[in-house]
Design an enzyme around this catalytic site. Structure first.
Site, PDB file in Angstrom:
ATOM      1  N   ARG A 186       0.829  -1.222   0.000  1.00 33.73           N
ATOM      2  CA  ARG A 186       0.000   0.000   0.000  1.00 33.73           C
ATOM      3  C   ARG A 186       0.863   1.272   0.000  1.00 33.73           C
ATOM      4  NH1 ARG A 186      -5.200   0.042   0.855  1.00 33.73           N
ATOM      5  NH2 ARG A 186      -5.105  -2.039   1.735  1.00 33.73           N
TER       6      ARG A 186
ATOM      7  N   ASN B   6     -14.260  12.315   1.145  1.00 32.71           N
ATOM      8  CA  ASN B   6     -14.735  11.038   0.602  1.00 32.71           C
ATOM      9  C   ASN B   6     -16.257  11.033   0.605  1.00 32.71           C
ATOM     10  OD1 ASN B   6     -14.797   8.313  -0.217  1.00 32.71           O
ATOM     11  ND2 ASN B   6     -14.837   7.592   1.905  1.00 32.71           N
TER      12      ASN B   6
ATOM     13  N   HIS C 238     -19.620   8.637   0.686  1.00 34.19           N
ATOM     14  CA  HIS C 238     -19.913   7.282   1.160  1.00 34.19           C
ATOM     15  C   HIS C 238     -21.426   7.023   1.117  1.00 34.19           C
ATOM     16  CE1 HIS C 238     -19.195   3.558   3.281  1.00 34.19           C
ATOM     17  NE2 HIS C 238     -20.209   3.855   4.072  1.00 34.19           N
TER      18      HIS C 238
ATOM     19  N   SER D 137     -23.224  10.268   2.895  1.00 35.28           N
ATOM     20  CA  SER D 137     -22.368  11.150   3.693  1.00 35.28           C
ATOM     21  C   SER D 137     -21.169  11.621   2.879  1.00 35.28           C
ATOM     22  CB  SER D 137     -21.818  10.409   4.921  1.00 35.28           C
ATOM     23  OG  SER D 137     -22.850   9.811   5.672  1.00 35.28           O
TER      24      SER D 137
ATOM     25  N   GLY E 193      -8.626   6.334   9.703  1.00 40.19           N
ATOM     26  CA  GLY E 193      -9.524   5.203   9.922  1.00 40.19           C
ATOM     27  C   GLY E 193     -10.358   4.875   8.688  1.00 40.19           C
TER      28      GLY E 193
ATOM     29  N   ASP F  32     -13.608   5.417   7.058  1.00 41.66           N
ATOM     30  CA  ASP F  32     -14.797   6.292   7.026  1.00 41.66           C
ATOM     31  C   ASP F  32     -15.100   6.896   8.397  1.00 41.66           C
ATOM     32  OD1 ASP F  32     -15.168   5.739   4.286  1.00 41.66           O
ATOM     33  OD2 ASP F  32     -16.218   3.891   4.747  1.00 41.66           O
TER      34      ASP F  32
HETATM   35  C1  GAR Z   1     -20.499   5.701  -4.665  1.00 42.17           C
HETATM   36  O1  GAR Z   1     -21.752   5.350  -4.163  1.00 42.17           O
HETATM   37  C2  GAR Z   1     -19.515   5.934  -3.543  1.00 42.17           C
HETATM   38  O2  GAR Z   1     -20.074   6.501  -2.420  1.00 42.17           O
HETATM   39  C3  GAR Z   1     -19.085   4.536  -3.243  1.00 42.17           C
HETATM   40  O3  GAR Z   1     -18.888   3.980  -4.512  1.00 42.17           O
HETATM   41  C4  GAR Z   1     -19.855   4.525  -5.413  1.00 42.17           C
HETATM   42  C5  GAR Z   1     -19.169   4.952  -6.678  1.00 42.17           C
HETATM   43  O4  GAR Z   1     -20.097   5.154  -7.693  1.00 42.17           O
HETATM   44  N1  GAR Z   1     -17.919   4.536  -2.428  1.00 42.17           N
HETATM   45  C6  GAR Z   1     -17.748   3.703  -1.396  1.00 42.17           C
HETATM   46  O5  GAR Z   1     -18.532   2.832  -1.112  1.00 42.17           O
HETATM   47  C7  GAR Z   1     -16.466   3.914  -0.632  1.00 42.17           C
HETATM   48  N2  GAR Z   1     -16.483   3.196   0.593  1.00 42.17           N
HETATM   49  P1  GAR Z   1     -19.683   5.821  -9.082  1.00 42.17           P
HETATM   50  O6  GAR Z   1     -18.394   5.141  -9.540  1.00 42.17           O
HETATM   51  O7  GAR Z   1     -20.829   5.536  -9.994  1.00 42.17           O
HETATM   52  O8  GAR Z   1     -19.491   7.286  -8.832  1.00 42.17           O
END
Ligand code: GAR
Length: 193
Positions: free
Chosen positions: A64, A106, A108, A135, A142, A144
Site C-alpha cells: 500500500r 470522501n 460514502h 455522507s 480510519g 470512514d
Molecule cells: C459511490 O456510491 C460511492 O459513495 C461509493 O462507490 C460509489 C461509486 O459510484 N464509495 C464507497 O462505497 C467507498 N467506501 P460511481 O463510480 O458511480 O461514482
C-alpha cells in the site's frame, strides 16, 4: 479557483456529476486530474472533458505504501488544493493521508458512522434498517471515520435490492458532494482534522 483531483475505482457517475457542475463558469472549483487504482470505466468521463487522467494499478505495487507513493507522485504534478475520493474502493496509506490532510474528502453511500467500509449499501440492507443515507466526510486514518461535512437520510424500501437502493443514494451523494466542494472553494466550509 480551488483545484481538485478526483480518485475513482468504478463507473464514475458521481465524478461525472462533479465534472458537469465544474463546467459551469460560476462554479468556484475545477477538476485538474482524475486518477484510478485500476482501469476504471469512469476515466472516460474525464477524457471526454479533456482532463488529464492516470492509473496506478494497485496490483502493480509491492504494498500500500509503494502504491501511495505513486499516487503522491501523480498528484504532485497537478498540485491540487483538494482531493475527492469518489468511489475509490481502497484505503489510502496513512503517509498520503498525512501529506494532504485535511484536504481529502470522501463520499460514502451510508449515514456515517453507520455502515462504514466497502459495502455500505449491502450492510444497511442486511441490517434491515428502515433508513440509511449518504455522507461526505474528511478522510482520516480510519475507515470512514473522519469529520462529517454533509449527510442526508434516505429511506430503505421494502423491495429494495442493493442495486436499487444504491441508485437512489447516488443522486443524493452527488448533490452533497457538489455542494461540499463548492462550500470548500468559497471558504464557507473549513476543513479540520
Ligand atoms: C459511490 O456510491 C460511492 O459513495 C461509493 O462507490 C460509489 C461509486 O459510484 N464509495 C464507497 O462505497 C467507498 N467506501 P460511481 O463510480 O458511480 O461514482
Amino acid at each position: 479557483m480551488l483545484t481538485v483531483a478526483v480518485l475513482i475505482s468504478g463507473t464514475g457517475s458521481n465524478l461525472r456529476a462533479l465534472l458537469d457542475a465544474a463546467r459551469h463558469p460560476d462554479f468556484p472549483a475545477r477538476i485538474v486530474v482524475v486518477g484510478a487504482d485500476r482501469d476504471a470505466e469512469g476515466l472516460a468521463h474525464a477524457e471526454e472533458f479533456g482532463i488529464p487522467t492516470f492509473t496506478a494499478p494497485f496490483r502493480d505495487f509491492a504494498d500500500r505504501e509503494a502504491w501511495g507513493e505513486e499516487l503522491g507522485r501523480q498528484l504532485e504534478v497537478h498540485n491540487p488544493d483538494l482531493i475527492v475520493l469518489s468511489g475509490l474502493m481502497r484505503l489510502l496509506p496513512a503517509s498520503l493521508v498525512a501529506r494532504y490532510s485535511p484536504r481529502i474528502v470522501n463520499t460514502h453511500p451510508a449515514y456515517l458512522p453507520e455502515f462504514p467500509g466497502a459495502h455500505g449499501v449491502r450492510d444497511a440492507l442486511a441490517a434491515g434498517v428502515p433508513q440509511t443515507g449518504a455522507s461526505v466526510i474528511v478522510v482520516d486514518d480510519g475507515i470512514d471515520s473522519g469529520p462529517i461535512l454533509a449527510q442526508e437520510r434516505i429511506p430503505v424500501l421494502q423491495d429494495d435490492t442493493e442495486h436499487t437502493l444504491h441508485e437512489r443514494i447516488k443522486p443524493v451523494e452527488r448533490r452533497l458532494l457538489i455542494d461540499v466542494v463548492r462550500r470548500i472553494a468559497t471558504g464557507e466550509l473549513a476543513l479540520t482534522h
